[in-house]
Motif scaffolding. Sequence first.
Motif, mmCIF file in Angstrom:
data_model
loop_
_atom_site.group_PDB
_atom_site.id
_atom_site.type_symbol
_atom_site.label_atom_id
_atom_site.label_comp_id
_atom_site.label_asym_id
_atom_site.label_seq_id
_atom_site.Cartn_x
_atom_site.Cartn_y
_atom_site.Cartn_z
ATOM 1 N N ALA A 108 0.828 -1.437 0.076
ATOM 2 C CA ALA A 108 -0.167 0.027 -0.067
ATOM 3 C C ALA A 108 0.770 1.346 0.113
ATOM 4 C CB ALA A 108 -0.986 0.065 1.226
ATOM 5 N N LEU A 109 1.770 1.346 0.921
ATOM 6 C CA LEU A 109 2.770 2.466 0.933
ATOM 7 C C LEU A 109 3.529 2.629 -0.343
ATOM 8 C CD1 LEU A 109 4.150 2.113 4.468
ATOM 9 C CD2 LEU A 109 2.324 3.888 3.710
ATOM 10 N N ALA A 110 3.973 1.562 -1.177
ATOM 11 C CA ALA A 110 4.550 1.718 -2.351
ATOM 12 C C ALA A 110 3.792 2.303 -3.322
ATOM 13 C CB ALA A 110 5.005 0.453 -2.733
ATOM 14 N N GLN A 111 2.420 1.754 -3.383
ATOM 15 C CA GLN A 111 1.400 2.134 -4.232
ATOM 16 C C GLN A 111 1.029 3.630 -4.149
ATOM 17 O OE1 GLN A 111 1.097 -0.069 -6.890
ATOM 18 N NE2 GLN A 111 -1.005 -0.699 -6.353
ATOM 19 N N VAL A 112 1.080 4.265 -2.919
ATOM 20 C CA VAL A 112 0.499 5.550 -2.676
ATOM 21 C C VAL A 112 1.501 6.388 -3.547
ATOM 22 C CG1 VAL A 112 0.343 7.207 -0.787
ATOM 23 C CG2 VAL A 112 -0.776 5.071 -0.825
ATOM 24 N N LYS A 113 2.842 6.117 -3.324
ATOM 25 C CA LYS A 113 4.025 6.770 -3.781
ATOM 26 C C LYS A 113 3.846 6.838 -5.556
ATOM 27 C CE LYS A 113 7.789 7.397 -0.725
ATOM 28 N NZ LYS A 113 7.708 6.093 0.172
ATOM 29 N N ASN A 114 3.523 5.696 -5.883
ATOM 30 C CA ASN A 114 3.464 5.549 -7.464
ATOM 31 C C ASN A 114 2.328 6.154 -7.993
ATOM 32 O OD1 ASN A 114 6.108 4.420 -7.346
ATOM 33 N ND2 ASN A 114 5.038 2.033 -7.081
ATOM 34 N N PHE A 115 1.338 5.646 -7.472
ATOM 35 C CA PHE A 115 -0.096 6.112 -8.252
ATOM 36 C C PHE A 115 -0.695 7.295 -7.549
ATOM 37 C CE2 PHE A 115 -4.740 4.963 -7.690
ATOM 38 C CZ PHE A 115 -4.920 4.868 -9.012
ATOM 39 N N ASN A 116 -0.187 7.793 -6.634
ATOM 40 C CA ASN A 116 -0.644 9.174 -5.926
ATOM 41 C C ASN A 116 -2.237 9.392 -5.901
ATOM 42 O OD1 ASN A 116 -0.470 11.568 -4.881
ATOM 43 N ND2 ASN A 116 -0.145 12.695 -6.764
ATOM 44 N N PRO A 117 -2.922 8.384 -5.122
ATOM 45 C CA PRO A 117 -4.394 8.456 -5.203
ATOM 46 C C PRO A 117 -4.981 9.533 -4.715
ATOM 47 C CG PRO A 117 -3.589 6.987 -3.464
ATOM 48 C CD PRO A 117 -2.343 7.495 -4.419
ATOM 49 N N ASP A 118 -6.175 9.989 -4.920
ATOM 50 C CA ASP A 118 -6.977 10.986 -4.548
ATOM 51 C C ASP A 118 -7.856 10.455 -3.290
ATOM 52 O OD1 ASP A 118 -6.780 13.010 -6.509
ATOM 53 O OD2 ASP A 118 -7.660 11.596 -7.711
ATOM 54 N N LEU A 119 -7.839 9.168 -2.996
ATOM 55 C CA LEU A 119 -8.709 8.562 -1.769
ATOM 56 C C LEU A 119 -7.797 7.175 -1.654
ATOM 57 C CD1 LEU A 119 -11.141 8.492 0.192
ATOM 58 C CD2 LEU A 119 -12.359 7.441 -1.775
ATOM 59 N N ILE A 120 -8.037 6.716 -0.402
ATOM 60 C CA ILE A 120 -7.490 5.485 -0.344
ATOM 61 C C ILE A 120 -8.549 4.762 0.791
ATOM 62 C CG2 ILE A 120 -5.689 4.223 1.254
ATOM 63 C CD1 ILE A 120 -3.885 6.709 0.714
#
Length: 234
Positions: free
Chosen positions: A38-50
């Motif tokens: 999840a932490l890696a994905q947040v960096k790569n994907f830069n979501p508006d909502l988790i």
Amino acid sequence: MQEKILIVEDEPSLRETLAYNLNRQGYLVEVAADGQAALAQVKNFNPDLIVLDIMLPLLDGFEVTRILRQEKSTPILILTARDDEIDRVIGLEMGADDYLTKPFGMREFLARVKALLRRVRLDRDEMETTQSEDKEILSSQDLSVDTTRHEVMFAGKVLRLKPKEYELLLFLVRNKGKVLSRDLILERVWGWDFSGGSRTVDVHVRWLREKIEVNPATPSRIVTVRGGGYRFDG
Ligand code: CA
């Protein structure tokens, strides 16, 4: 622009169901099955909502939120399996923006997602408006709130307030002398769609009192009005 949502859930069937339904609503969706991913994905994907499950392999939802909040304010919708987890979410003020207890209906889930994203857009717009306005400082005795810098001074010192403590204080100060019910405070400070309940207000009032009252046990600024709610007296 398509809004991006990251789903963090280790249960494959739920993860796929949520992803499928969000996709159908037109969101761009990515998924992660554990806290580290999840932490890696947040960096790569830069979501508006988790959308974040609490019980996860490697790092649980509490840890993921704590780490994320050190640098990001991306809204988080927590999924919990048990009510006592919600108590921890509120108690730690871990920075979740809303939560749902499993099992939940898909319509309810989609409504929460939509409401959270809308709230983020409103906050963003509001912030832009505030920045273009002249500097506004609200003060009362030895307490002052600088709304441009989001800074609170008390007895000559800058206070460190959590975001919701700041918003609550601002709302109280702006409505000085008025009795404000817990429901009204919840609606204005947390948003009408917040599901945390009025104890959230009480907890934040207690924290604020510890910071701005000379004697928090017998408060004279934020007073409790029996059967009414709270009133800021100055
Ligand atoms: Ca889980």
